[in-house]
Design an enzyme around this catalytic site. Structure first.
Site, mmCIF file in Angstrom:
data_model
loop_
_atom_site.group_PDB
_atom_site.id
_atom_site.type_symbol
_atom_site.label_atom_id
_atom_site.label_comp_id
_atom_site.label_asym_id
_atom_site.label_seq_id
_atom_site.Cartn_x
_atom_site.Cartn_y
_atom_site.Cartn_z
ATOM 1 N N CYS A 47 0.853 -1.187 0.000
ATOM 2 C CA CYS A 47 0.000 0.000 0.000
ATOM 3 C C CYS A 47 0.887 1.234 0.000
ATOM 4 O O CYS A 47 1.993 1.217 0.539
ATOM 5 C CB CYS A 47 -0.901 -0.024 1.236
ATOM 6 S SG CYS A 47 -1.900 1.453 1.463
ATOM 7 N N HIS A 48 0.382 2.333 -0.559
ATOM 8 C CA HIS A 48 1.182 3.560 -0.590
ATOM 9 C C HIS A 48 1.518 4.073 0.809
ATOM 10 O O HIS A 48 2.500 4.799 0.983
ATOM 11 C CB HIS A 48 0.455 4.642 -1.400
ATOM 12 C CG HIS A 48 0.696 4.533 -2.872
ATOM 13 N ND1 HIS A 48 -0.159 3.854 -3.715
ATOM 14 C CD2 HIS A 48 1.706 4.983 -3.661
ATOM 15 C CE1 HIS A 48 0.311 3.906 -4.947
ATOM 16 N NE2 HIS A 48 1.432 4.576 -4.950
ATOM 17 N N THR A 49 0.711 3.708 1.805
ATOM 18 C CA THR A 49 1.016 4.141 3.172
ATOM 19 C C THR A 49 2.336 3.545 3.652
ATOM 20 O O THR A 49 3.086 4.190 4.397
ATOM 21 C CB THR A 49 -0.126 3.750 4.132
ATOM 22 O OG1 THR A 49 -1.366 4.211 3.589
ATOM 23 C CG2 THR A 49 0.065 4.367 5.504
ATOM 24 N N HIS A 69 0.626 -3.797 6.027
ATOM 25 C CA HIS A 69 -0.641 -3.796 6.774
ATOM 26 C C HIS A 69 -1.826 -4.244 5.921
ATOM 27 O O HIS A 69 -2.966 -4.054 6.319
ATOM 28 C CB HIS A 69 -0.915 -2.388 7.336
ATOM 29 C CG HIS A 69 -1.123 -1.354 6.269
ATOM 30 N ND1 HIS A 69 -0.085 -0.838 5.541
ATOM 31 C CD2 HIS A 69 -2.243 -0.763 5.795
ATOM 32 C CE1 HIS A 69 -0.555 0.034 4.669
ATOM 33 N NE2 HIS A 69 -1.863 0.084 4.799
ATOM 34 N N GLU A 70 -1.559 -4.867 4.778
ATOM 35 C CA GLU A 70 -2.651 -5.295 3.892
ATOM 36 C C GLU A 70 -2.388 -6.755 3.527
ATOM 37 O O GLU A 70 -1.757 -7.047 2.513
ATOM 38 C CB GLU A 70 -2.665 -4.383 2.650
ATOM 39 C CG GLU A 70 -3.950 -4.432 1.867
ATOM 40 C CD GLU A 70 -4.022 -3.365 0.772
ATOM 41 O OE1 GLU A 70 -4.064 -2.163 1.114
ATOM 42 O OE2 GLU A 70 -4.028 -3.730 -0.405
ATOM 43 N N CYS A 99 -12.827 -3.180 19.234
ATOM 44 C CA CYS A 99 -12.788 -3.915 20.508
ATOM 45 C C CYS A 99 -14.151 -4.469 20.902
ATOM 46 O O CYS A 99 -14.241 -5.429 21.670
ATOM 47 C CB CYS A 99 -12.229 -3.029 21.625
ATOM 48 S SG CYS A 99 -13.368 -1.767 22.241
ATOM 49 N N CYS A 104 -16.939 0.953 25.149
ATOM 50 C CA CYS A 104 -16.273 1.744 24.102
ATOM 51 C C CYS A 104 -17.324 2.560 23.355
ATOM 52 O O CYS A 104 -18.108 2.006 22.569
ATOM 53 C CB CYS A 104 -15.508 0.845 23.134
ATOM 54 S SG CYS A 104 -14.686 1.767 21.797
ATOM 55 N N CYS A 107 -16.971 2.090 19.470
ATOM 56 C CA CYS A 107 -17.494 0.837 18.910
ATOM 57 C C CYS A 107 -19.018 0.768 19.009
ATOM 58 O O CYS A 107 -19.673 0.172 18.156
ATOM 59 C CB CYS A 107 -16.860 -0.366 19.614
ATOM 60 S SG CYS A 107 -15.174 -0.723 19.062
ATOM 61 N N CYS A 115 -12.140 2.986 16.763
ATOM 62 C CA CYS A 115 -11.925 2.434 18.108
ATOM 63 C C CYS A 115 -10.534 2.838 18.603
ATOM 64 O O CYS A 115 -9.525 2.564 17.940
ATOM 65 C CB CYS A 115 -12.038 0.915 18.064
ATOM 66 S SG CYS A 115 -11.550 0.102 19.602
ATOM 67 N N ARG A 119 -4.884 2.554 20.375
ATOM 68 C CA ARG A 119 -4.316 3.612 19.534
ATOM 69 C C ARG A 119 -2.984 4.132 20.063
ATOM 70 O O ARG A 119 -2.037 4.351 19.300
ATOM 71 C CB ARG A 119 -5.324 4.770 19.438
ATOM 72 C CG ARG A 119 -4.853 5.906 18.539
ATOM 73 C CD ARG A 119 -4.866 5.507 17.078
ATOM 74 N NE ARG A 119 -4.161 6.485 16.237
ATOM 75 C CZ ARG A 119 -2.872 6.484 15.970
ATOM 76 N NH1 ARG A 119 -2.094 5.538 16.462
ATOM 77 N NH2 ARG A 119 -2.324 7.394 15.194
ATOM 78 N N CYS A 179 -7.056 -2.762 3.501
ATOM 79 C CA CYS A 179 -6.823 -1.309 3.515
ATOM 80 C C CYS A 179 -7.444 -0.628 2.310
ATOM 81 O O CYS A 179 -8.579 -0.192 2.354
ATOM 82 C CB CYS A 179 -5.334 -0.981 3.618
ATOM 83 S SG CYS A 179 -5.015 0.804 3.696
ATOM 84 N N ARG A 376 -1.888 -2.677 -7.312
ATOM 85 C CA ARG A 376 -1.505 -3.437 -6.121
ATOM 86 C C ARG A 376 -0.512 -4.512 -6.529
ATOM 87 O O ARG A 376 -0.754 -5.272 -7.472
ATOM 88 C CB ARG A 376 -2.716 -4.092 -5.439
ATOM 89 C CG ARG A 376 -3.455 -3.181 -4.461
ATOM 90 C CD ARG A 376 -2.571 -2.815 -3.291
ATOM 91 N NE ARG A 376 -3.225 -1.968 -2.310
ATOM 92 C CZ ARG A 376 -3.184 -0.642 -2.292
ATOM 93 N NH1 ARG A 376 -2.556 0.001 -3.255
ATOM 94 N NH2 ARG A 376 -3.777 0.027 -1.316
#
Length: 381
Positions: A47-49, A69-70, A99, A104, A107, A115, A119, A179, A376
């Site tokens: 991913c570009h992130t 993360h993907e 969660c 929460c 959520c 959520c 974090r 993502c 991708r």
């Protein structure tokens, strides 16, 4: 022979410093602690992130770290107290956790998916207990990334970050729902709730932008304007449902004036920035329809950049909003997206333009992403 409860040695691509190629290393992945899940990564989409962080543009970017993360993964073992997944389950790691706690307020609210349960630690590259599960060959810790770190053959996730999916779904395609594709679709369906016969403008035609077009087409939008500075991307946009294409470098006026004035009389009902460029974000807002137009920021801007426009743009009825992971509540919604893919209602195979084998292929995937013709790149471990 079971590996549960024992450290695992495996290969990983380690980001040692900004703007440097990833380093193929043998690392140790510790067993999961309470509330954690250790998974074997089967496929990871770039991913570009990931590149944004590797290029040193991320204010939370830490080194050394394991990016990614993907991904599509299989649960290897679980820590104490984990009940929602078990060894052998197929999961998509989700950087936006869920969660599901009755306490929460995020959520429990239908208004958001943000959520905050982990974090603070996730932003510091740590697991919820404030430590890492990765060590390099010298025994030194390696930071986590976005709570996922899937550029490794094994990784450890918080249970609340694991979306359990249909085991018959191919993980080298289901990973796309971790993502970018989900973010684009959700921006349309959840954040803006685009209606039938709406007009839409999409700025930036990478995977996220094309997912916005796909989502808008599925939502029944009648006019979809695709904007980019690379005209090679227009063919894919048209296949996804774009009715108009604009190369903003060829215009003799600001693109917002071209869209609101020439392509439409008053602007589009919905516009989406998928670039992370704050000037483009302004253009997207200012081409939104007088009186009711909504503009959604999806792209992540570099650290320190700020958005601006004249307040009159908002006084005259435009709304500026943003989205993270398309507003999807991860553990609830990702399995449903995968089910729609498996039923043929939500095709995503067309996003995969490049494939590589072995975690060591990740640097080649990064080169492909930089080439400009890659949506991708999926690396199968």
């Amino acid at each position: 022979m079971s590996t549960a409860g024992k450290p695992i040695e495996c290969k990983a691509m380690v980001a040692r410093a900004a703007k440097q190629p990833l380093s193929l290393e043998t690392i140790t992945v510790d067993p999961p602690k309470a509330g954690e899940v250790r998974v074997k990564v089967i496929a990871n989409a770039l991913c570009h992130t990931d590149i944004y962080t590797l290029d040193g543009l991320d204010p939370e970017g830490l080194f050394p770290s394991i990016l990614g993360h993907e991904a599509g993964c299989i649960v290897e073992s679980v820590g104490e107290g984990v009940t929602s997944v078990k060894p052998g389950d197929h999961v998509i790691p989700c950087y936006t956790p869920q969660c599901c706690s009755a306490q929460c307020i995020f959520c429990q609210s239908p208004k958001t998916n943000l959520c905050p349960a982990i974090r603070a630690s996730q932003g510091k590259g740590l697991m919820p207990d404030g430590t890492t599960r990765f060590k390099d060959a010298d025994g030194k810790p390696i930071y986590h990334f976005m709570g996922c770190s899937t550029m490794s053959e094994y990784t450890v996730l918080a249970e609340i970050s694991c979306a359990k999916i249909d085991e018959s779904a191919p993980l080298d395609r289901a990973c796309l729902f971790g993502c970018g594709v989900s973010t684009g679709l959700g921006a349309v369906w959840n954040t803006c709730k685009v209606e039938v016969n709406s007009s839409v403008a999409v700025f930036g035609l990478g995977a996220v932008g094309l997912a916005v077009i796909q989502g808008a087409k599925m939502a029944g939008a009648s006019k979809i304007i695709a904007v980019d500075i690379n005209p090679k991307k227009f063919e894919a946009a048209k296949k996804m449902g774009a009715t108009d294409t604009v190369d903003s470098t060829k215009l003799d006026k600001p693109v917002q004036q071209h869209i609101a004035g020439e392509l439409t009389q008053w602007g589009v009902d919905y516009s989406f920035d998928c670039t992370g460029n704050v000037q483009v974000m302004r253009a997207a807002l200012e081409c939104a329809h007088r009186g009711w137009g909504e503009s959604c920021v999806i792209g992540v801007a570099a650290s320190g950049h700020e958005i601006s426009t004249r307040p009159f743009q908002l006084v005259t009825g435009r709304v500026w909003k943003g989205t993270a992971f398309g507003g999807f509540k991860s553990r609830r919604d990702v399995p449903l997206l995968v089910n729609r893919y498996m039923s043929g209602q939500l095709p995503v195979d067309h996003y995969v333009t490049h494939e590589f084998n072995g975690v060591q292929g990740t640097n080649d995937a990064i080169d492909a992403l930089h080439s400009g013709d890659c949506l991708r790149a999926v690396v199968k471990y």
